[in-house]
Design a protein around this motif. Structure first.
Motif, PDB file in Angstrom:
ATOM      1  N   SER A  82       0.827  -1.206   0.000  1.00 46.71           N
ATOM      2  CA  SER A  82       0.000   0.000   0.000  1.00 46.71           C
ATOM      3  C   SER A  82       0.861   1.255   0.000  1.00 46.71           C
ATOM      4  O   SER A  82       0.547   2.237  -0.683  1.00 46.71           O
ATOM      5  CB  SER A  82      -0.947  -0.005   1.206  1.00 46.71           C
ATOM      6  OG  SER A  82      -0.242   0.114   2.428  1.00 46.71           O
ATOM      7  N   THR A  98      -7.116  -0.210   2.295  1.00 45.17           N
ATOM      8  CA  THR A  98      -6.162  -1.305   2.413  1.00 45.17           C
ATOM      9  C   THR A  98      -5.728  -1.509   3.857  1.00 45.17           C
ATOM     10  O   THR A  98      -5.617  -2.643   4.342  1.00 45.17           O
ATOM     11  CB  THR A  98      -4.927  -1.043   1.533  1.00 45.17           C
ATOM     12  OG1 THR A  98      -5.331  -0.921   0.179  1.00 45.17           O
ATOM     13  CG2 THR A  98      -3.913  -2.176   1.667  1.00 45.17           C
ATOM     14  N   LEU A 146      -5.404  -6.869  -2.427  1.00 44.35           N
ATOM     15  CA  LEU A 146      -5.407  -5.495  -2.941  1.00 44.35           C
ATOM     16  C   LEU A 146      -6.294  -5.389  -4.171  1.00 44.35           C
ATOM     17  O   LEU A 146      -7.033  -4.408  -4.338  1.00 44.35           O
ATOM     18  CB  LEU A 146      -3.978  -5.066  -3.282  1.00 44.35           C
ATOM     19  CG  LEU A 146      -3.000  -5.003  -2.108  1.00 44.35           C
ATOM     20  CD1 LEU A 146      -1.607  -4.634  -2.603  1.00 44.35           C
ATOM     21  CD2 LEU A 146      -3.461  -4.007  -1.064  1.00 44.35           C
TER      22      LEU A 146
END
Length: 274
Positions: A82, A98, A146
């Motif tokens: 991230s 995230t 993700l």
């Protein structure tokens, strides 16, 4: 002696504060809160990296042989990716969502903290190939997670557009086309990494496990996960699926992945977590 538990609790507190400030920024577009959240998250990442390094030195291998260790490593991967994605693309909204997932993973690990596997089993498992197999599996899991987050953001934005409604929070995010594209690229990374991980795991099992491991629930479900993401890539690349249809398929793939991690291990004969 280094106090792992105290250091881990400090990481949890800092992570909670970071997510809280990201939430404030999400609601109010508060740049001061955003900067504070980013620096707290950076400190969390540095602390996690330090703890992983210490445990790796103590155990002489990457700590991946208990459910606590895998959850901790998975949260570290989510934070790492991230931060990298945000560095290149500046996606504050993505960073927030995230790390909500990352903090949830860290919180789950609290329920299994301190529960290791027997020493003799740890010695049996401590092979380089198995370490690489597990590491690559969780790298692929991180990429798929993700990708799933981007798909959820896509569905939220698509629903708002269809209802002709909008909010200032989602104006800061990428377009539907960008969300679809990034989600696809993450799956394009995760699929071959998972494939290589399964190959290494099978090679290790052939040389180590005496039982008929092909019929183990974890092996079967892992191959099914690979098949599902293979179908996703086939529909996306060969048949040209895009938009809501492919995003929904990606969500189905991710739920199969969750089933594989949380349920199939319960019935596995050698993928045993204490």
């Amino acid at each position: 002696m280094f106090n792992h538990n105290l250091f881990y609790e400090l990481i949890i507190i800092l992570y909670a504060c970071s997510v809280l400030f990201y939430f404030v920024d999400f609601l109010q577009h508060n740049r001061k809160a955003n900067r504070l959240a980013f620096w707290l998250l950076s400190i969390v990442w540095i602390s996690q990296t330090a703890l992983l390094t210490v445990k790796m030195i103590e155990q002489e291998h990457l700590p991946l042989f208990s459910r606590f260790d895998t959850l901790f490593f998975f949260a570290w991967l989510l934070i790492t990716f991230s931060l990298l994605i945000n560095w290149f693309f500046r996606m504050d909204l993505f960073l927030f969502f995230t790390n909500v997932v990352g903090f949830t993973v860290m919180a789950l690990s609290l329920f299994v903290a301190g529960r290791g596997i027997p020493e003799e089993m740890a010695q049996q498992l401590s092979s380089e190939w198995l370490t690489i197999h597990i590491s690559m599996a969780f790298l692929s899991y991180a990429a798929f997670t993700l990708s799933f987050i981007f798909s959820v953001l896509y569905l939220f934005q698509h629903k708002l557009l269809k209802r002709k409604k909008w909010s200032k929070q989602f104006l800061r995010g990428p377009s539907l086309a960008q969300l679809d594209k990034i989600s696809f690229y993450l799956n394009l990374i995760g699929f071959p990494v998972l494939l290589l991980s399964l190959i290494l795991g099978i090679v290790w099992a052939i040389n180590t496990v005496e039982a008929a491991f092909w019929f183990d629930t974890k092996v079967v479900f892992s191959l099914f996960v690979l098949l599902m993401y293979g179908i996703y890539l086939y529909q996306r690349v060969v048949r040209g699926w895009s938009g809501k249809k492919i995003v929904e398929l990606n969500c189905v793939c991710f739920f199969v992945l969750l089933t594989n991690y949380f349920i199939s291990s319960l019935f596995s004969r050698f993928h045993i977590w204490s």
